[in-house]
Design an enzyme around this catalytic site. Sequence first.
Site, short mmCIF file in Angstrom:
data_model
loop_
_atom_site.label_atom_id
_atom_site.label_comp_id
_atom_site.label_asym_id
_atom_site.label_seq_id
_atom_site.Cartn_x
_atom_site.Cartn_y
_atom_site.Cartn_z
N SER A 134 0.84 -1.19 0.00
CA SER A 134 0.00 0.00 0.00
C SER A 134 0.87 1.24 0.00
O SER A 134 2.04 1.20 0.41
CB SER A 134 -0.93 0.01 1.22
OG SER A 134 -0.17 0.09 2.41
N GLY A 151 2.46 2.79 -2.18
CA GLY A 151 3.70 2.75 -2.94
C GLY A 151 4.84 2.01 -2.29
O GLY A 151 5.97 2.05 -2.80
N GLU A 178 -6.61 4.87 -11.32
CA GLU A 178 -5.41 5.56 -11.76
C GLU A 178 -5.09 5.23 -13.21
O GLU A 178 -5.21 4.08 -13.64
CB GLU A 178 -4.22 5.17 -10.88
CG GLU A 178 -4.32 5.65 -9.45
CD GLU A 178 -3.09 5.30 -8.64
OE1 GLU A 178 -2.01 5.86 -8.94
OE2 GLU A 178 -3.19 4.45 -7.74
N GLU A 187 -3.82 1.41 -11.91
CA GLU A 187 -4.27 0.70 -10.71
C GLU A 187 -5.65 1.17 -10.32
O GLU A 187 -6.20 2.13 -10.89
CB GLU A 187 -3.28 0.93 -9.56
CG GLU A 187 -1.92 0.31 -9.79
CD GLU A 187 -1.02 0.42 -8.57
OE1 GLU A 187 -1.49 0.87 -7.50
OE2 GLU A 187 0.16 0.05 -8.68
N ASP A 206 -5.51 8.50 -1.72
CA ASP A 206 -4.68 9.52 -1.06
C ASP A 206 -4.53 10.79 -1.91
O ASP A 206 -4.54 11.90 -1.38
CB ASP A 206 -3.32 8.95 -0.66
CG ASP A 206 -2.55 8.26 -1.77
OD1 ASP A 206 -3.01 8.27 -2.93
OD2 ASP A 206 -1.48 7.68 -1.48
N THR A 207 -4.42 10.63 -3.23
CA THR A 207 -4.32 11.83 -4.07
C THR A 207 -5.59 12.67 -3.99
O THR A 207 -5.57 13.87 -4.27
CB THR A 207 -4.06 11.46 -5.54
OG1 THR A 207 -5.16 10.69 -6.03
CG2 THR A 207 -2.78 10.64 -5.68
N ARG A 240 3.78 9.82 5.91
CA ARG A 240 2.92 10.97 5.67
C ARG A 240 2.22 11.35 6.98
O ARG A 240 1.44 10.59 7.53
CB ARG A 240 1.90 10.63 4.58
CG ARG A 240 1.14 11.81 4.05
CD ARG A 240 0.44 11.47 2.73
NE ARG A 240 -0.44 10.33 2.85
CZ ARG A 240 -0.48 9.32 1.98
NH1 ARG A 240 0.33 9.29 0.96
NH2 ARG A 240 -1.35 8.34 2.14
#
Length: 391
Positions: A153, A155, A266, A279, A286-287, A365
């Site tokens: 997850s 990345g 994505e 994906e 998150d984006t 993050r």
Amino acid sequence: MGPETTAKILLLGSGELGKELVISLQRLGCHVIACDSYEGAPAMQVADEAIIFDMLDADRLGAVIDDRAPDYIVPEIEAIATDVLVTKEADGHCVIPSARAVNLTMNRDRIRDRAAELGLRTARFAYAESEDDLVARAADIDGKVVIKPVMSSSGKGQSTADGEAEVRAAWQFAIKGMRGNRRRVIVEEFIDFDCEITLLTVKQRGGPTLFMPPIGHVQERGDYQWSWQPAELNPAAIRQAETMAKLITDDLTEGVERAAGLFGVEFFVTKSGDVIFSELSPRPHDTGLVTLFTQSLSEFDLHARALLGLPITGKPFARSGASHVILAGANDTGPYTVTGLAEALTEKDSDVRLFGKPVMKPYRRLGVALAPSIDEARQVASKIAIRKASN
């Protein structure tokens, strides 16, 4: 079952996305039980109840569902024993957006295979289950490749490689970053894209599929660093993305009576305007944190309304904007302090969301800055200082 605003929600995963979703659900009268593997996770800080357990433990997950008897089971992370959710859905539980969607997308190989079966254009790809196998598969693709665990997850474990030495190093990095126990990676051709986008796609219960304006984003170490909405794309490219997003989300929810919710789909968009599926996440993305600034109904509001069967009217997009992550440093670990908030919020029309994660890890993050443009969001983020807490 009609729309409910007194529903009991079992939230599986309690990160920053889950925290915003809890707030959106509670505004609609829901009772939320937040689950995660550690104490004090962000969503637990605002939920009605919290349960700490390993969601990859199938027996424990099944027992929690049986004990709490939720109206809706809402996954927020990938690391879940998804076979349990398939069984529970067959027994009458409502899994959001559907158990099939959650089960397939937990593993990149399964969702990539399904996308190819549906005829969606993807990068050339292959799978490998050992370092030597990966070297051979990468050589077949020929050229620069992207390598990532089939199960991870945000990345984690993702890298690019060009040449055998880099491919071997990428195998080790992927294995360290994987979740679960599947020692398998996907290797795909590197796409020289012009833009990478997330298309937030909302499946309504009894209503049309909705699309938000595309979100552009930039990644480093496989994790998003900043995003903006709307991404300026040729209308033909947007139509391509919408067509593909509808095709795959229709497939993932087909035949499930109460299937509903928001997907983050994505795509890569090349310089020539071609759109390539990358994906899919069956949950807020998150984006999409940028929608806390740009939309009258954020992606979390949209997910909440859709899963409850409530109407979504008007045009949620309100204004252009950008987000920029606030990260721990490369070697940061342990408790931390945050300073600079007052200075950050002096920037005109800016906002900051601090997630409240109990400890920092390298590049973790810890918050997000929101502003009208990428440069302004970056400026806001730069004024926030993350430091190791003194004893």
